[in-house]
Design an enzyme around this catalytic site. Sequence first.
Site, PDB file in Angstrom:
ATOM      1  N   ARG A 154       6.210  -0.786  -0.352  1.00 39.37           N
ATOM      2  CA  ARG A 154       6.014  -1.455   0.948  1.00 39.37           C
ATOM      3  C   ARG A 154       7.003  -2.605   1.133  1.00 39.37           C
ATOM      4  O   ARG A 154       7.102  -3.517   0.325  1.00 39.37           O
ATOM      5  CB  ARG A 154       4.563  -1.905   1.101  1.00 39.37           C
ATOM      6  CG  ARG A 154       4.148  -3.062   0.253  1.00 39.37           C
ATOM      7  CD  ARG A 154       2.650  -3.283   0.275  1.00 39.37           C
ATOM      8  NE  ARG A 154       1.966  -2.219  -0.441  1.00 39.37           N
ATOM      9  CZ  ARG A 154       0.873  -2.394  -1.189  1.00 39.37           C
ATOM     10  NH1 ARG A 154       0.317  -3.579  -1.291  1.00 39.37           N
ATOM     11  NH2 ARG A 154       0.297  -1.398  -1.821  1.00 39.37           N
ATOM     12  N   SER A 208       4.121  -0.514  -5.188  1.00 32.86           N
ATOM     13  CA  SER A 208       4.429   0.324  -4.037  1.00 32.86           C
ATOM     14  C   SER A 208       5.807  -0.005  -3.441  1.00 32.86           C
ATOM     15  O   SER A 208       6.454  -0.982  -3.808  1.00 32.86           O
ATOM     16  CB  SER A 208       3.335   0.162  -2.988  1.00 32.86           C
ATOM     17  OG  SER A 208       3.774  -0.606  -1.927  1.00 32.86           O
ATOM     18  N   ARG A 232      -3.160   4.763  -9.698  1.00 29.23           N
ATOM     19  CA  ARG A 232      -3.091   3.328 -10.003  1.00 29.23           C
ATOM     20  C   ARG A 232      -4.490   2.744 -10.135  1.00 29.23           C
ATOM     21  O   ARG A 232      -5.381   3.114  -9.371  1.00 29.23           O
ATOM     22  CB  ARG A 232      -2.333   2.587  -8.901  1.00 29.23           C
ATOM     23  CG  ARG A 232      -0.888   2.981  -8.923  1.00 29.23           C
ATOM     24  CD  ARG A 232      -0.008   2.094  -8.083  1.00 29.23           C
ATOM     25  NE  ARG A 232       1.366   2.463  -8.368  1.00 29.23           N
ATOM     26  CZ  ARG A 232       2.350   2.478  -7.483  1.00 29.23           C
ATOM     27  NH1 ARG A 232       2.127   2.107  -6.249  1.00 29.23           N
ATOM     28  NH2 ARG A 232       3.559   2.836  -7.829  1.00 29.23           N
ATOM     29  N   ASP A 239      -2.052   9.073   6.865  1.00 28.52           N
ATOM     30  CA  ASP A 239      -2.990   9.239   5.749  1.00 28.52           C
ATOM     31  C   ASP A 239      -3.572   7.939   5.215  1.00 28.52           C
ATOM     32  O   ASP A 239      -4.653   7.920   4.640  1.00 28.52           O
ATOM     33  CB  ASP A 239      -2.296   9.991   4.591  1.00 28.52           C
ATOM     34  CG  ASP A 239      -0.977   9.332   4.165  1.00 28.52           C
ATOM     35  OD1 ASP A 239      -0.651   8.271   4.719  1.00 28.52           O
ATOM     36  OD2 ASP A 239      -0.284   9.888   3.295  1.00 28.52           O
ATOM     37  N   HIS A 240      -2.869   6.816   5.426  1.00 27.91           N
ATOM     38  CA  HIS A 240      -3.274   5.582   4.737  1.00 27.91           C
ATOM     39  C   HIS A 240      -4.350   4.776   5.479  1.00 27.91           C
ATOM     40  O   HIS A 240      -4.926   3.871   4.896  1.00 27.91           O
ATOM     41  CB  HIS A 240      -2.054   4.673   4.541  1.00 27.91           C
ATOM     42  CG  HIS A 240      -1.264   4.995   3.303  1.00 27.91           C
ATOM     43  ND1 HIS A 240      -0.716   6.226   3.069  1.00 27.91           N
ATOM     44  CD2 HIS A 240      -0.942   4.234   2.222  1.00 27.91           C
ATOM     45  CE1 HIS A 240      -0.089   6.214   1.898  1.00 27.91           C
ATOM     46  NE2 HIS A 240      -0.210   5.018   1.378  1.00 27.91           N
ATOM     47  N   ASP A 250       7.372   5.740   0.326  1.00 28.40           N
ATOM     48  CA  ASP A 250       6.144   5.627  -0.449  1.00 28.40           C
ATOM     49  C   ASP A 250       6.532   5.844  -1.904  1.00 28.40           C
ATOM     50  O   ASP A 250       7.344   6.717  -2.211  1.00 28.40           O
ATOM     51  CB  ASP A 250       5.130   6.688  -0.016  1.00 28.40           C
ATOM     52  CG  ASP A 250       3.795   6.456  -0.676  1.00 28.40           C
ATOM     53  OD1 ASP A 250       2.919   5.840  -0.051  1.00 28.40           O
ATOM     54  OD2 ASP A 250       3.626   6.874  -1.842  1.00 28.40           O
TER      55      ASP A 250
HETATM   56  S1  SF4 Z   1      -0.928   7.135  -4.249  1.00 25.65           S
HETATM   57 FE1  SF4 Z   1      -0.333   6.445  -2.240  1.00 25.65          FE
HETATM   58  S2  SF4 Z   1       0.042   8.292  -1.034  1.00 25.65           S
HETATM   59 FE2  SF4 Z   1      -1.109   8.896  -2.840  1.00 25.65          FE
HETATM   60  S3  SF4 Z   1      -3.238   8.920  -2.165  1.00 25.65           S
HETATM   61 FE3  SF4 Z   1      -2.815   6.945  -3.119  1.00 25.65          FE
HETATM   62  S4  SF4 Z   1      -2.231   5.614  -1.439  1.00 25.65           S
HETATM   63 FE4  SF4 Z   1      -2.079   7.727  -0.705  1.00 25.65          FE
END
Ligand code: SF4
Length: 753
Positions: free
Chosen positions: A645, A643, A448, A95-96, A160
């Site tokens: 990460r 995050s 965020r 997805d990223h 995540d």
């Molecule tokens: S918060 Fe993280 S998992 Fe959710 S859409 Fe944004 S980047 Fe993707």
Amino acid sequence: MILDIDIIRSFYKSLPGRIDEIRKLLGHPLTLTEKILFTHIVNRSGISGLRRKENYADFLPDRIAMQDATAQMALLQFMVTGKEQSSVPASVHCDHLITGKFGADEDLKSALEMNREVYEFLSSVCGKYNIDFWNPGAGIIHQVVLENYAFPGGLMIGTDSHTPTAGGLGMLAPGVGGADAVDVMTGMGWELKLPEIIGVRLKGRLNGWTSAKDIILKLIGMFTVKGGTGSVIEYFGDGAESLSCTGKATICNMGAETGATCSVFGFDASMSEYLVSTARGEVAELAFRNKDSLTGDPEVYADPEKYFDHLYEIDLSSLEPYINGPFTPDRAIPISRMKEEVLKSGCPLKISAGLIGSCTNSSYEDISRASSVIENALSQKLSLKSEFIVIPGSERIRTISEEAGFMEIFRKAGAKLFANACGPCIGQWDRGSIDDMKVNTIIHSFNRNFAKRADGNPDTYAFVASPEIVAALSVAGNLLFNPLTDLLFNSERDIVKLPEPSGRALPQEGLKPTLSGYQQPPADRTNIDIKISPDSERLQLLEPFKDYDELDFQNMPVLIKVKGKCTTDHISMAGIWLKYRGHLENISENYMTGAFNSFNGKINSVLNVLSGNYEPVPKVARTYRNNGLSSVVVGEDNFGEGSSREHAAMEPRFFGVRAIIVKSFARIHETNLKKQGVLTLTFINNSDYYKIREDDWIDINGLEQLSPGRKLKLTLNHSDETVEYIEAGHSYNENQISWFKAGSALNLIRKSK
Ligand code: SF4
């Protein structure tokens, strides 16, 4: 249903008995958090001796979820362990890595082209190690997990930070670093310091323009971005029961913005409806039969002050919509005060773009309510004044929204539909050249809004709000608009008012199951070959970090003393760097390039004490390492928030940063650093931060005797030949000290194999 129903049946069968045992051991009624944690603890008999925020314990999660950006490094680490398959059910979600630019079809096509090597790697690794794989376009990790894997009372970890979304379906689901996931995949327990439990009583009912998003936007303002650190937030009360399951998921998703380990709601009718709607009727039935085990005991909710460490209350009936920002999600502004606050902030009032969706807010309810705003606007001869972008959270949501006509309403208004992926939420938004970017304002329903997070432009002022408020403000095109009170001129110069949004939690016919993009691991996995080209720029086999020859940390220059906020985005940026998440050497070239150097106030410019010049951080770090020098990083509060990460922890280790000394750490980042073998220290006196000079050489003494609770002494050798001593604390337990001494947690696993 792809969830293994036999595992779920046996889980629920033994649940009441296990909870009775825990109640007896502790001798008091239980919160839901205690029920879930202690039914998953490795050593149940020892729970009465555990103190919250003091003791660590090992837990056995039911599942692991990984997204494609973090899964690469997690799985590269797992390969190093030599294990044959994951010990617990796991899934990987692509997805990223999809950039939003032209629209879903075209963007997905170019992502498949650009990231082919990474997707092929992940697909083959998942096949080999018995892990479910979700192809690009299938959806965003947390939405797909909610629709397919989450179940009430379960414990899941995910690589995540928004894994807690599953709390909306009654699951405890902390976000962790990849190294934690590797531990669990290898069959080890997952270590966590026992969290405090914050109770939040919700009373009343939402109405009009307010939505579940406003509850969490208000709460983040109350807690700030670190107020939930080391805690689980448990919601209860009649207001909690009045919320949809996906509304609860939005709240749990953004609980991560308070620093909380995770958030959770007790099982209720909304969860049952959601399970039935997502074709998991048997899970709903099993959960219903065990409903007393899946919520806190009645005595706890009747007398919450006695059982929670902290207690808050929000009255939903009097709640108003919130708009949080800019640049931080805890700057919470009720919409009635928006005009005065925004005029003070000096940001552009014109909204350049409104964006809805992401893993936080792309439920059927969110999309239906936002589309009702746009539909009402069109019928009143209003039009969108800002660019408007819709990002569905999953293929299932996209399909049902298409069938319900919501997408057509958005298209008719001129909106752009992006792929079912993270896109602009993680800087994967191509708005043209950075040089062309101007000071501008955006509003979105993501979680965020740190500087540069959406589009890489430091001059983009980003605000967070509910999808319906984003839609209304995109129609007005102006940050000062309050749809609750303000009027608009339509194309015929008539004065009109936007009616309140309307929508449904779930479609009557249910969220039709679609396994589009799902890849089940094959039964015979023996011949699966994992290929990584030695010339690859995207993937690199991992070399284990060397253990420390001697615990003698002497003569270390200061690589950078960071001023102010230092999120994982400052430490290891996302955006264009996402493509190097499987290549430690290449991604390390972004190390600390977003952080402010406290000595000159500049970004990515630090003193190289060997040359006397100011140079980019990665260049100086490399120079020190190549000259056999270890170095030290210094920071302020909540260092590494954001995050999960782990690249933000592997990069300093790769460059020979031996210790990071800060005023305080964010939980996941601190654990990630410990796992990679970087020494994490905190100032005993925060004012000692100011004693560290740019050209100091630092010694850390007493590491041979490193033990829980024992302070360390640091020597600051100043260039004027004076010397100062400061003290540092740490939060290592015995187990974590053994990671440090082995050079990394992975080294320890390999040794014990
Ligand atoms: S918060 Fe993280 S998992 Fe959710 S859409 Fe944004 S980047 Fe993707």
